[in-house]
Design an enzyme around this catalytic site. Structure first.
Site, PDB file in Angstrom:
ATOM      1  N   GLU A 228       2.318  14.911  -6.050  1.00 52.78           N
ATOM      2  CA  GLU A 228       3.076  15.429  -4.897  1.00 52.78           C
ATOM      3  C   GLU A 228       4.473  15.801  -5.327  1.00 52.78           C
ATOM      4  O   GLU A 228       5.079  15.064  -6.113  1.00 52.78           O
ATOM      5  CB  GLU A 228       3.128  14.364  -3.788  1.00 52.78           C
ATOM      6  CG  GLU A 228       1.744  14.099  -3.200  1.00 52.78           C
ATOM      7  CD  GLU A 228       1.735  13.010  -2.113  1.00 52.78           C
ATOM      8  OE1 GLU A 228       2.825  12.629  -1.639  1.00 52.78           O
ATOM      9  OE2 GLU A 228       0.654  12.559  -1.751  1.00 52.78           O
TER      10      GLU A 228
ATOM     11  N   HIS B  75       2.001  15.100   3.184  1.00 55.81           N
ATOM     12  CA  HIS B  75       2.239  13.654   3.294  1.00 55.81           C
ATOM     13  C   HIS B  75       3.036  13.325   4.568  1.00 55.81           C
ATOM     14  O   HIS B  75       4.137  12.775   4.517  1.00 55.81           O
ATOM     15  CB  HIS B  75       2.963  13.123   2.054  1.00 55.81           C
ATOM     16  CG  HIS B  75       2.735  11.659   1.824  1.00 55.81           C
ATOM     17  ND1 HIS B  75       2.659  11.103   0.575  1.00 55.81           N
ATOM     18  CD2 HIS B  75       2.567  10.612   2.689  1.00 55.81           C
ATOM     19  CE1 HIS B  75       2.462   9.799   0.677  1.00 55.81           C
ATOM     20  NE2 HIS B  75       2.403   9.476   1.955  1.00 55.81           N
TER      21      HIS B  75
ATOM     22  N   ARG C  74      -4.057   7.675   0.010  1.00 57.27           N
ATOM     23  CA  ARG C  74      -3.333   7.958  -1.226  1.00 57.27           C
ATOM     24  C   ARG C  74      -4.025   9.054  -2.025  1.00 57.27           C
ATOM     25  O   ARG C  74      -5.262   9.098  -2.085  1.00 57.27           O
ATOM     26  CB  ARG C  74      -3.264   6.703  -2.114  1.00 57.27           C
ATOM     27  CG  ARG C  74      -2.086   5.811  -1.768  1.00 57.27           C
ATOM     28  CD  ARG C  74      -0.763   6.513  -2.060  1.00 57.27           C
ATOM     29  NE  ARG C  74       0.395   5.785  -1.587  1.00 57.27           N
ATOM     30  CZ  ARG C  74       0.955   5.920  -0.386  1.00 57.27           C
ATOM     31  NH1 ARG C  74       0.470   6.751   0.507  1.00 57.27           N
ATOM     32  NH2 ARG C  74       2.042   5.230  -0.083  1.00 57.27           N
TER      33      ARG C  74
HETATM   34  N1  LIG Z   1      -0.166   9.110   4.603  1.00 57.75           N
HETATM   35  C1  LIG Z   1       0.811   8.284   4.867  1.00 57.75           C
HETATM   36  O1  LIG Z   1       1.929   8.707   5.125  1.00 57.75           O
HETATM   37  C2  LIG Z   1       0.575   6.829   4.868  1.00 57.75           C
HETATM   38  C3  LIG Z   1      -0.345   6.279   4.010  1.00 57.75           C
HETATM   39  N2  LIG Z   1      -0.539   4.925   4.007  1.00 57.75           N
HETATM   40  C4  LIG Z   1      -1.550   4.395   3.098  1.00 57.75           C
HETATM   41  O2  LIG Z   1      -2.695   3.999   3.853  1.00 57.75           O
HETATM   42  C5  LIG Z   1      -3.413   3.006   3.148  1.00 57.75           C
HETATM   43  C6  LIG Z   1      -3.858   1.898   4.072  1.00 57.75           C
HETATM   44  O3  LIG Z   1      -2.738   1.244   4.610  1.00 57.75           O
HETATM   45  P1  LIG Z   1      -2.886  -0.061   5.550  1.00 57.75           P
HETATM   46  O4  LIG Z   1      -4.018   0.094   6.452  1.00 57.75           O
HETATM   47  O5  LIG Z   1      -1.544  -0.334   6.093  1.00 57.75           O
HETATM   48  O6  LIG Z   1      -3.221  -1.149   4.434  1.00 57.75           O
HETATM   49  P2  LIG Z   1      -3.961  -2.533   4.638  1.00 57.75           P
HETATM   50  O7  LIG Z   1      -3.594  -3.342   3.456  1.00 57.75           O
HETATM   51  O8  LIG Z   1      -3.737  -3.075   5.994  1.00 57.75           O
HETATM   52  O9  LIG Z   1      -5.500  -2.129   4.523  1.00 57.75           O
HETATM   53  C7  LIG Z   1      -6.101  -1.727   3.336  1.00 57.75           C
HETATM   54  C8  LIG Z   1      -7.546  -2.185   3.393  1.00 57.75           C
HETATM   55  O10 LIG Z   1      -8.212  -1.688   2.251  1.00 57.75           O
HETATM   56  C9  LIG Z   1      -9.124  -2.675   1.830  1.00 57.75           C
HETATM   57  N3  LIG Z   1      -9.478  -2.421   0.447  1.00 57.75           N
HETATM   58  C10 LIG Z   1      -8.794  -2.704  -0.682  1.00 57.75           C
HETATM   59  N4  LIG Z   1      -9.490  -2.291  -1.762  1.00 57.75           N
HETATM   60  C11 LIG Z   1     -10.629  -1.737  -1.290  1.00 57.75           C
HETATM   61  C12 LIG Z   1     -11.747  -1.143  -1.923  1.00 57.75           C
HETATM   62  N5  LIG Z   1     -11.819  -1.041  -3.252  1.00 57.75           N
HETATM   63  N6  LIG Z   1     -12.728  -0.652  -1.131  1.00 57.75           N
HETATM   64  C13 LIG Z   1     -12.658  -0.760   0.219  1.00 57.75           C
HETATM   65  N7  LIG Z   1     -11.640  -1.341   0.870  1.00 57.75           N
HETATM   66  C14 LIG Z   1     -10.629  -1.819   0.116  1.00 57.75           C
HETATM   67  C15 LIG Z   1      -8.399  -3.977   2.042  1.00 57.75           C
HETATM   68  O11 LIG Z   1      -9.292  -5.051   2.142  1.00 57.75           O
HETATM   69  C16 LIG Z   1      -7.683  -3.710   3.362  1.00 57.75           C
HETATM   70  O12 LIG Z   1      -8.446  -4.174   4.463  1.00 57.75           O
HETATM   71  C17 LIG Z   1      -2.496   2.583   2.007  1.00 57.75           C
HETATM   72  O13 LIG Z   1      -2.906   3.250   0.839  1.00 57.75           O
HETATM   73  C18 LIG Z   1      -1.145   3.107   2.418  1.00 57.75           C
HETATM   74  O14 LIG Z   1      -0.322   3.352   1.311  1.00 57.75           O
HETATM   75  C19 LIG Z   1       0.120   4.105   4.863  1.00 57.75           C
HETATM   76  C20 LIG Z   1       1.040   4.603   5.739  1.00 57.75           C
HETATM   77  C21 LIG Z   1       1.361   6.015   5.787  1.00 57.75           C
HETATM   78  O1  LIG Z   2       7.470   7.518   3.494  1.00 56.11           O
HETATM   79  C1  LIG Z   2       6.535   8.234   3.834  1.00 56.11           C
HETATM   80  O2  LIG Z   2       6.648   9.177   4.593  1.00 56.11           O
HETATM   81  C2  LIG Z   2       5.169   7.924   3.265  1.00 56.11           C
HETATM   82  C3  LIG Z   2       4.539   6.775   3.943  1.00 56.11           C
HETATM   83  C4  LIG Z   2       3.437   6.218   3.133  1.00 56.11           C
HETATM   84  O3  LIG Z   2       2.722   6.891   2.460  1.00 56.11           O
HETATM   85  C5  LIG Z   2       3.248   4.764   3.155  1.00 56.11           C
HETATM   86  O4  LIG Z   2       3.927   4.107   3.942  1.00 56.11           O
HETATM   87  O5  LIG Z   2       2.429   4.277   2.363  1.00 56.11           O
END
Ligand SMILES: NC(=O)C1=CN([C@@H]2O[C@H](COP(=O)(O)OP(=O)(O)OC[C@H]3O[C@@H](n4cnc5c(N)ncnc54)[C@H](O)[C@@H]3O)[C@@H](O)[C@H]2O)C=CC1
Ligand SMILES: O=C(O)CCC(=O)C(=O)O
Length: 526
Positions: A259, A278, A230
């Site tokens: 963004e 993104h 993020r």
């Molecule tokens: N660039 C993109 O298009 C995408 C971005 N994302 C983002 O990726 C990130 C991770 O997603 P997931 O792995 O699915 O989530 P998840 O919920 O499976 O994992 C997040 C992890 O972060 C940990 N966490 C929470 N607060 C923390 C802190 N202060 N310090 C260290 N660890 C901490 C949690 O314990 C958890 O294990 C999210 O922010 C999500 O929005 C997800 C999908 C696509």
């Molecule tokens: O919709 C998208 O392409 C962004 C995905 C994303 O950032 C998320 O799933 O957290």
């Protein structure tokens, strides 16, 4: 027919599912004011990251029941505002995990080998092999911040590439980290030792500007940072300055504080920075996954079924939902019943989870009991999403207790409501083919399935009472469907539970209370 607005580009697979139950309007690129103007017509809103669902939009969405985010992060939705309005917010927690993890890995390798700039130079007609000498990731240390779904996959693949793994995640165990080949360390140590730092955490008040001038100063001068999580987790000006001054090796960013990325120093940092718009979730596979996942949940909510990945219904994950579903109905019925028996304003609700319900997984039953309790006051406006908030706002104290040793039924639920007019309690269980039965009212054992209209009396167990009550109801043309008496001792106090076919006519309750031996009477509509 329900109406769904899709305000960001969503795969057709999702639209097809929505179209089975609703009229679907796809209107992308709407300005906030345009969205506010039309949102009042819709029962559901489906978005990706492009639409910011603010409090204003939520308040204008007077018909909204569900907001579906086709992705993971719901930081573009004002979830507390939706919760207050009883709107379910759902996401797709796993649909784009692999896509985002692979994007982070691609960013790491591209940054190491300067692929974007080398590619651009060849396309310009150059053949420069000196400028683009890179670094290997093999045997280098990768610091994974956030070892959740995406972080774990990145770690697994990085391990296979021969990287040494450090991880920081305060919410996972050392054993879990070790299973993925990661050594769990404090953040400071990770920052000091990592050659590559990859972020996979949500943006929260704790993680905002986690990478800042101070933390950047602790990193190796060759360290490279990857952020596919993020925007806002990195202080972008501090990062740009650190790269410019050679304090760190470089960065690859997919997400930004704001963004689309506007004017930014990040754009002028040459081959030491890679910027993508993104794209983490932008694979064909991920977009099909998230569209189907979220569209199915919107369809279910439109059909009156619960959503499997609601972010604002505590503890209602897909696995436990299936198991708890019949008990949710039991909890709601008992909540509604005890609220009506208590009458007046309820100040405390005690929820006792008994037998096999005495586990942490049963927490949603407390929410369901509150939903039932508040039904008389709020009707359709109370749901699983806002029941806890509504109870808190009304000053209802909720006490949750567990008694695994209770063995009368496999699992039973006991509710006690104390209010301005006194205390009442009910117990219920699922019997036979998961049919709800009341098994106790105000401490008196009974065994009756609840019905829409019921009458309860507290009376003295003595001859003639049942007959007198029957004649009185008969004289008002009230048909009794079933009747049962619960007592603890012969000729002591007793409770009578009657199922009746119609609501009690006005005034009859007072007459029932005048019958000799009847101490109190309550009418209930479930
Ligand atoms: N660039 C993109 O298009 C995408 C971005 N994302 C983002 O990726 C990130 C991770 O997603 P997931 O792995 O699915 O989530 P998840 O919920 O499976 O994992 C997040 C992890 O972060 C940990 N966490 C929470 N607060 C923390 C802190 N202060 N310090 C260290 N660890 C901490 C949690 O314990 C958890 O294990 C999210 O922010 C999500 O929005 C997800 C999908 C696509
Ligand atoms: O919709 C998208 O392409 C962004 C995905 C994303 O950032 C998320 O799933 O957290």
């Amino acid at each position: 027919m329900s109406k769904v607005l899709v305000s960001d580009p969503i795969d057709q697979a999702g639209i097809d599912i929505l179209s089975q139950v609703a009229t679907v309007d796809v209107k992308t690129g709407l300005k906030p004011a345009e969205l506010i103007e039309i949102i009042g017509e819709y029962d559901a809103l489906m978005i990706r990251s492009g639409t910011r669902v603010t409090q204003e939009i939520i308040e204008a969405g007077t018909q909204l029941k569900i907001i579906g985010r086709a992705g993971v992060g719901v930081d573009n939705v004002d979830v507390p505002a939706a919760t207050r309005r009883g709107i379910v917010v759902v996401n797709s927690p796993e649909g784009n995990t692999i896509a985002a993890a692979e994007h982070a890995l691609a960013m790491m390798l591209s940054l190491s080998r300067h692929i974007p700039d080398a590619n651009a130079s060849v396309k310009r007609g150059e053949w420069d092999r000196k400028t683009f000498v890179g670094a290997e990731v093999y045997k280098k240390t990768l610091g994974v911040v956030g070892l959740g779904k995406i972080g774990s996959h990145v770690a697994t693949v990085a391990k296979a590439m021969g990287m040494k793994l450090l991880a920081y995640d305060p919410f996972i165990s050392t054993e879990r980290a070790e299973q993925m080949g990661c050594q769990l360390v404090e953040l400071d140590l990770l920052f000091q030792q990592a050659d590559y730092i990859t972020l996979h955490i949500p943006k929260t008040p704790e993680t905002t500007n986690l990478i800042n001038a101070k933390t950047l100063a602790r990193m190796k001068p060759t360290a490279r940072i990857i952020n596919c999580a993020r925007g806002g987790i990195i202080d972008e000006s501090a990062l740009a300055a650190a790269i410019k001054e050679g304090k760190i090796g470089g960065a690859a960013l997919d997400v930004f504080e704001s963004e689309p990325l506007g004017e930014s120093d990040l754009r002028s940092l040459g081959k030491d920075i890679i910027l993508t718009p993104h794209l983490g979730a932008s694979t064909t596979e991920a977009q099909v996954n998230v569209a189907i996942d979220v569209a199915e949940q919107i369809r279910d909510v439109i059909l009156g079924l619960p959503a499997r990945s609601a972010v604002n219904i505590p503890g209602l994950g897909p696995d436990i939902l299936e198991e708890l579903k019949p008990y949710m109905q039991l909890a709601e019925t008992l909540g509604n019943l005890v609220g009506q028996l208590a009458g007046g304003r309820v100040e405390t609700l005690t929820v006792k989870l008994q037998g096999e319900l005495a586990t942490n997984k049963s927490q949603p039953l407390v929410v369901a009991a509150l939903k039932g309790l508040l039904y008389q006051a709020l009707r359709e406006r109370v749901n699983y999403v806002n029941a806890s908030i509504e109870a808190k706002e009304r000053g209802i104290r909720v006490i949750e207790t567990r008694d695994a040793s209770a063995r009368d039924y496999a699992g039973s639920l006991h509710l006690e409501a104390t209010g301005t007019l006194g205390t009442h309690s009910v117990t219920g269980a699922l019997l036979g083919d998961k049919e709800i039965h009341l098994t106790d009212v105000d401490g008196f054992p009974i065994n009756v399935p609840p019905s829409k209209y019921m009458l309860f009396t507290l009376h003295r167990d003595m001859p003639g009472i049942i007959g007198k009550l029957g004649s009185l109801l008969g004289s008002f043309n009230v048909n009794i469907a079933s009747m049962q008496v619960g007592r603890k001792i012969v000729r002591g106090d007793a409770v009578m539970a009657l199922s009746i076919d119609d609501p009690l006519p006005d005034g009859i309750l007072d007459e029932i209370k005048q019958v000799s031996g009847i101490r109190d009477a309550y009418t209930v509509t479930l």
